[in-house]
Design a protein around this motif. Structure first.
Motif, PDB file in Angstrom:
ATOM      1  N   VAL A 226      -7.546   7.303  -5.306  1.00 40.34           N
ATOM      2  CA  VAL A 226      -6.178   7.531  -5.771  1.00 40.34           C
ATOM      3  C   VAL A 226      -5.959   8.981  -6.185  1.00 40.34           C
ATOM      4  O   VAL A 226      -4.957   9.611  -5.814  1.00 40.34           O
ATOM      5  N   THR A 227      -6.889   9.524  -6.956  1.00 39.71           N
ATOM      6  CA  THR A 227      -6.709  10.892  -7.447  1.00 39.71           C
ATOM      7  C   THR A 227      -6.892  11.932  -6.353  1.00 39.71           C
ATOM      8  O   THR A 227      -6.356  13.037  -6.441  1.00 39.71           O
ATOM      9  N   THR A 228      -7.630  11.587  -5.298  1.00 41.91           N
ATOM     10  CA  THR A 228      -7.841  12.535  -4.194  1.00 41.91           C
ATOM     11  C   THR A 228      -6.686  12.504  -3.201  1.00 41.91           C
ATOM     12  O   THR A 228      -6.173  13.553  -2.788  1.00 41.91           O
ATOM     13  N   TYR A 229      -6.234  11.306  -2.823  1.00 40.80           N
ATOM     14  CA  TYR A 229      -5.244  11.182  -1.751  1.00 40.80           C
ATOM     15  C   TYR A 229      -3.818  11.003  -2.256  1.00 40.80           C
ATOM     16  O   TYR A 229      -2.872  11.365  -1.567  1.00 40.80           O
ATOM     17  N   VAL A 230      -3.651  10.395  -3.412  1.00 46.92           N
ATOM     18  CA  VAL A 230      -2.375  10.233  -4.121  1.00 46.92           C
ATOM     19  C   VAL A 230      -1.336   9.460  -3.307  1.00 46.92           C
ATOM     20  O   VAL A 230      -0.860   8.402  -3.720  1.00 46.92           O
ATOM     21  N   ASP A 231      -0.927   9.979  -2.141  1.00 47.84           N
ATOM     22  CA  ASP A 231       0.144   9.359  -1.366  1.00 47.84           C
ATOM     23  C   ASP A 231      -0.223   7.923  -0.987  1.00 47.84           C
ATOM     24  O   ASP A 231      -1.345   7.657  -0.537  1.00 47.84           O
ATOM     25  N   PRO A 232       0.720   6.987  -1.132  1.00 44.41           N
ATOM     26  CA  PRO A 232       0.419   5.576  -0.857  1.00 44.41           C
ATOM     27  C   PRO A 232      -0.174   5.336   0.519  1.00 44.41           C
ATOM     28  O   PRO A 232      -1.128   4.563   0.661  1.00 44.41           O
ATOM     29  N   GLU A 233       0.390   5.977   1.552  1.00 45.54           N
ATOM     30  CA  GLU A 233      -0.124   5.758   2.907  1.00 45.54           C
ATOM     31  C   GLU A 233      -1.585   6.176   3.009  1.00 45.54           C
ATOM     32  O   GLU A 233      -2.428   5.435   3.547  1.00 45.54           O
ATOM     33  N   LYS A 234      -1.919   7.338   2.476  1.00 46.17           N
ATOM     34  CA  LYS A 234      -3.290   7.851   2.579  1.00 46.17           C
ATOM     35  C   LYS A 234      -4.254   7.026   1.732  1.00 46.17           C
ATOM     36  O   LYS A 234      -5.399   6.801   2.125  1.00 46.17           O
ATOM     37  N   VAL A 235      -3.796   6.579   0.581  1.00 48.78           N
ATOM     38  CA  VAL A 235      -4.661   5.776  -0.303  1.00 48.78           C
ATOM     39  C   VAL A 235      -5.022   4.456   0.369  1.00 48.78           C
ATOM     40  O   VAL A 235      -6.193   4.047   0.404  1.00 48.78           O
ATOM     41  N   ILE A 236      -4.039   3.752   0.929  1.00 53.48           N
ATOM     42  CA  ILE A 236      -4.305   2.471   1.579  1.00 53.48           C
ATOM     43  C   ILE A 236      -5.188   2.661   2.806  1.00 53.48           C
ATOM     44  O   ILE A 236      -6.114   1.870   3.061  1.00 53.48           O
ATOM     45  N   GLN A 237      -4.942   3.716   3.577  1.00 50.00           N
ATOM     46  CA  GLN A 237      -5.781   3.971   4.750  1.00 50.00           C
ATOM     47  C   GLN A 237      -7.226   4.257   4.349  1.00 50.00           C
ATOM     48  O   GLN A 237      -8.166   3.808   5.014  1.00 50.00           O
ATOM     49  N   GLU A 238      -7.410   5.002   3.261  1.00 45.76           N
ATOM     50  CA  GLU A 238      -8.766   5.302   2.806  1.00 45.76           C
ATOM     51  C   GLU A 238      -9.460   4.042   2.291  1.00 45.76           C
ATOM     52  O   GLU A 238     -10.652   3.829   2.548  1.00 45.76           O
ATOM     53  N   LEU A 239      -8.730   3.193   1.579  1.00 47.79           N
ATOM     54  CA  LEU A 239      -9.319   1.933   1.125  1.00 47.79           C
ATOM     55  C   LEU A 239      -9.706   1.060   2.319  1.00 47.79           C
ATOM     56  O   LEU A 239     -10.737   0.392   2.295  1.00 47.79           O
ATOM     57  N   ASN A 240      -8.895   1.072   3.355  1.00 46.39           N
ATOM     58  CA  ASN A 240      -9.213   0.323   4.561  1.00 46.39           C
ATOM     59  C   ASN A 240     -10.479   0.872   5.218  1.00 46.39           C
ATOM     60  O   ASN A 240     -11.354   0.112   5.657  1.00 46.39           O
TER      61      ASN A 240
END
Length: 389
Positions: A226-240
């Motif tokens: 969350v603190t690295t990517y912040v943007d919702p799209e990037k956060v969800i993609q990284e979690l995936n």
């Protein structure tokens, strides 16, 4: 091994005791009646109720025919107490009546021997009963250790949940009721600086240990993500991406989780969100309207790549946002539309968090926990703040 012999005939007691001693069973107690047996077992009269004390008896040899109270009635009383019901009881009887023997077994006796006592038969039945008790005790101790470890794991899991935030323009609170010791829901939020906050709620597929382990894995990478990517799209993609690194495609069960992640910018009065297959969040605005965050993409973990379109909502004035898992919907009777209308009705009104009301409406039910899904409600209060200085 401590064995209790219960018989009103002293000769029978002597015979059984000598047989046991020759077989190296020397920790032997005796009782001449059911009432004496109750006393040895720690059952005593107190306020007209039978109340047990801890007992270290491993086996009871109980005479079926005794004055005042027979062995069948005495056995049924012992079975009423949780800490005594696992003690094997072998009935000693001169009666060949199959109905009486069946009655004794129904009352809780584990076996029986007939008089006159046959040494070989008696010792065979005693050894079998003691072996079964040892196995049962081992399972009980193992189950207790597992329960203790599950409780500890639940405490650890609960510790990763974010505490409430109460800033001038942004408040966030939550109630969480897992259906088992370990659960698959997770909520978390982080200040992102400059009046921004990232809030995530996820619901892992399934229940129990496996789902909780996956949830804890996501919790371990969430703050950095969350603190690295912040943007919702990037956060969800990284979690995936991180979830797929677990290489779960070889499992018979397809694991995944639904999630809703939003970034609230209290200065710009803006909410950016991604809903990955999660129930729609409800945004109650100052003018009384309700916006639903229902633009969804696929859940996290189903595919290597996700096609995500982040959504943006602007707001003015005070308001509140309710995020929840599907366990909250399932607590309401009716179809999905009726459930959603019920939520809107219960969640509307004051924008301020009222934990007692939410607890009473959604969480204080009498449905057995094993029939429930995990229930979670996250409440975000948005305050417009002062118009001018």
């Amino acid at each position: 091994m401590k064995i209790l012999i219960v018989d009103d005939n002293p000769t029978n007691v002597i015979i059984i005791r000598e047989i046991l001693k020759k077989e190296n069973y020397r920790d032997i107690l005796t009782a001449s009646s059911a009432m004496e047996m109750f006393e040895v077992l720690g059952i005593g009269e107190e306020n007209n109720e039978l109340r047990p004390r801890p007992s270290d008896i491993d086996l009871i040899l109980l005479d079926m025919m005794m004055p005042e109270m027979d062995g069948i009635e005495a056995c049924s009383i012992v079975q009423k107490f949780e800490n005594l019901k696992d003690i094997p009881i072998i009935m000693v009887t001169a009666i060949g009546d199959s109905k009486k023997l069946a009655e004794a077994l129904d009352a809780g006796a584990s076996d029986y021997v007939t008089k006159p006592i046959n040494k070989v038969e008696l010792m065979a039945r005693i050894r079998l009963a003691l072996r079964l008790k040892q196995e049962k005790d081992w399972h009980k101790e193992r189950d207790q250790r597992i329960q203790d470890e599950l409780k500890l794991a639940a405490m650890v899991q609960n510790a990763v949940l974010s505490p409430a935030i109460e800033d001038p323009l942004f408040h966030v609170n939550a109630i969480y009721k897992p259906s088992f010791e370990l659960a698959g829901d997770l909520y978390s939020w982080y200040p992102l600086g400059e009046g921004r906050y990232g809030v995530l709620l996820l619901d892992m597929m399934g229940h129990g240990i496996s789902s909780s382990l996956f949830t804890m894995f996501i919790a371990s990478v969430l703050k950095d993500t969350v603190t690295t990517y912040v943007d919702p799209e990037k956060v969800i993609q990284e979690l995936n991406r991180r979830f797929n690194q677990l290489h779960l495609e070889k499992q018979l069960v397809q694991y995944y989780f639904t999630a809703i992640y939003l970034v609230v910018d209290t200065r710009m009065k803006r909410i950016d969100y991604v809903n990955a297959g999660h129930p729609p969040a409800l945004f109650f605005q100052e003018d009384g309207s309700v916006a639903t965050f229902d633009a969804v993409c696929c859940p996290v973990g189903l595919f290597d790549k996700m096609d995500i379109e982040p959504q943006t909502i602007h707001y003015e004035g005070d308001g509140h946002i309710a995020l929840y898992t599907d366990g909250l919907l399932e607590a309401v009777q009716g179809d999905q539309e009726e459930q959603l209308e019920f939520l809107k009705e219960q969640l509307k009104g004051s924008h301020q968090w009222n934990e007692a009301h939410m607890q009473a409406v959604f969480f204080d039910d009498e449905i057995p926990q094993e029939r429930d899904d995990d229930k979670c409600l996250v409440w975000i209060t948005l305050n417009k703040g002062a118009e001018t200085e």
